[in-house]
Design a protein around this motif. Structure first.
Motif, short mmCIF file in Angstrom:
data_model
loop_
_atom_site.label_atom_id
_atom_site.label_comp_id
_atom_site.label_asym_id
_atom_site.label_seq_id
_atom_site.Cartn_x
_atom_site.Cartn_y
_atom_site.Cartn_z
N PHE A 36 33.55 -29.01 58.22
CA PHE A 36 33.24 -30.44 58.39
C PHE A 36 31.75 -30.68 58.60
N ILE A 37 30.89 -29.94 57.91
CA ILE A 37 29.45 -30.02 58.13
C ILE A 37 28.88 -31.42 57.88
N ASP A 38 29.32 -32.09 56.82
CA ASP A 38 28.77 -33.43 56.53
C ASP A 38 29.10 -34.44 57.62
N PRO A 39 30.37 -34.58 58.03
CA PRO A 39 30.68 -35.52 59.11
C PRO A 39 29.98 -35.16 60.42
N VAL A 40 29.86 -33.86 60.69
CA VAL A 40 29.20 -33.44 61.94
C VAL A 40 27.72 -33.84 61.91
N ALA A 41 27.05 -33.61 60.80
CA ALA A 41 25.63 -33.97 60.68
C ALA A 41 25.43 -35.47 60.87
N LYS A 42 26.30 -36.27 60.28
CA LYS A 42 26.20 -37.73 60.45
C LYS A 42 26.49 -38.13 61.90
#
Length: 453
Positions: free
Chosen positions: A117-123
């Motif tokens: 879930f790297i993209d949601p975590v970064a956001k």
């Protein structure tokens, strides 16, 4: 056997017992501080404030898993030190094994979750279009060190429960020093920038974890991580979690509040976010020293409580409070006066520096009461007072801080007012901690058979 652990906890003079426990703890916290500053300092040498902002934005996710380590570390230390005071060594071994295997399993799950879930975590942590790729790069690499991060943070506390504060300190220094040495090599020498900072962090965490595991696999310990000793029943899991969860909640809420304030600060620009990240690190000079004092005395207080030695418990507490007040005053002056040079070491861009300087001097307003706050927090945890510990944990960075933060954000259109929400919260939390500690002390000791000396 009558080992050195018992000798120091039971027989040493109160000043000697306190200093033998807090000095290694304070040194460990200083190393954690230097280690945290190193990433930002060497990233700052790239002259790219977006990279500095990215590391600052990635830090809350890192703090989340440090909180898991603290859950088992603080919860395990509280339970194990009380068990040792009550001469229940076999139960203490079960508690240690429970902490290790459960914490490691959670670390592996966390590693997989970040990768998937790297993209949601970064956001979620507040990455902007300008910092998104840097944040993702940092988080993806750091994710591989999560299991080791949890083990290191866990055992740096638990080892102190058996009276080996120096060993706990050495393991912390080993990992942090490795990271500090590798930072300039990987960030600047190899030109890996944010990735270099993350790789150095992972390697440092691995070194600390392996050191602690080797200790528990050896013979010079009264505890164990043998899977055969893993036990959930008999009050083991409940005893660890009842104190560990409130301790972890404080760190989790700190991570959450950092994410919230970073997101609110983005409306003032990336330079404001970079300044905030550096100011928090500057303020950590005082915070980490005072945390070291508080955590250092917890095993000693827990042992005295487990042994029912009320007189020694109160003596240790009084002496520690005097030290905390004195150290708080000294650190307030140092950090306020040195804010400029410290911020300039990380930020050269004029706008980012101005923000960092103003924010650092705002945050240090908390310092005069932080020593008392951390001593009271660890006193409550040492007695195993689960409900007061929970109340204090969810109040400081949650029930008090978040409403204050949003109120100030709504009332004032100034970035400084977002920052001053933390000092306001710390003063309220300090008063609350004193009240809860007094209530816990009177209630718990009145129900416990105590020694006369």
């Amino acid at each position: 056997m009558k080992d050195k652990t018992v000798e120091v906890f039971e027989k040493a003079s109160i000043p000697k017992a306190v200093f033998l426990n807090i000095i290694p703890s304070v040194i460990s916290m200083l190393m954690v501080l230097v280690y945290n500053l190193a990433d930002t300092f060497f990233i700052g040498q790239t002259k790219n404030a977006y990279m500095v902002a990215a590391v600052s934005l990635g830090t809350p996710a890192f703090l989340f898993f440090m909180a898991i380590g603290m859950l088992f570390g603080i919860g395990g230390t509280s339970l194990i030190s009380r068990m040792l005071g009550e001469k229940r060594r076999e139960d203490a071994k079960h508690a240690c094994a429970f902490c290790f295997w459960t914490g490691t399993a959670i670390g592996i799950i966390g590693l997989l979750a970040i990768i998937i879930f790297i993209d949601p975590v970064a956001k979620l942590v507040g990455a902007t279009p300008a910092t998104m790729e840097y944040v993702k790069q940092y988080l993806l690499i750091v994710a591989f060190g999560i299991p080791f991060l949890i083990i290191g943070n866990m055992f740096s506390s638990i080892i102190r429960a058996e009276g080996k504060a120096n060993l706990a300190m050495f393991g912390m220094i080993l990992g942090n020093l490795t990271n500090i040495i590798l930072d300039p090599i990987m960030i600047l020498g190899f030109g890996w920038n944010v990735a270099g900072a993350a790789i150095a962090t992972v390697i440092g965490n691995v070194f600390s974890a392996v050191f602690y595991i080797a200790h528990f696999l050896g013979k010079n310990t009264i505890l164990t991580i043998s899977p055969k000793m893993y036990k959930v029943s008999g009050g083991i899991a409940a005893g660890v979690l009842s104190i560990g969860i409130p301790a972890a909640l404080n760190n989790l809420l700190m991570s959450t509040s950092n994410i919230v304030v970073n997101n609110l600060m983005t409306k003032y620009g990336d330079m404001a976010v970079a300044g905030l990240g550096v100011s928090i690190k500057v303020n950590m000079v005082a915070v980490m020293l005072l945390i070291g004092l508080g955590t250092g005395i917890q095993p000693l207080l827990g042992y005295c409580y487990g042994a029912g030695n009320k007189k020694r418990f109160t003596g240790v507490l009084k002496f520690s409070l005097i030290l905390a007040i004195g150290l708080s005053a000294i650190m307030t002056v140092i950090c306020y006066a040195g804010a400029g040079p410290m911020v300039s070491a990380f930020l050269e861009q004029k706008d980012a520096y101005v923000y960092g300087m103003r924010f650092a001097r705002t945050l240090i307003i908390s310092a005069p009461v932080l020593g008392v706050l951390f001593v009271m927090i660890n006193t409550i945890q040492a007695m195993g007072a689960a409900l007061p510990s929970l109340i204090l944990s969810i109040s400081r960075q949650g029930l008090i801080y978040i409403p204050v933060l949003f109120t100030f954000n709504a009332l004032f259109n100034k970035p400084e007012m977002l920052v001053i929400a933390q000092p306001v919260t710390d003063y309220v939390a300090s008063v609350l901690s004193i009240i809860l500690a007094i209530i816990s002390f009177r209630r718990l000791f009145s129900n416990k058979k105590t020694e006369k000396n």
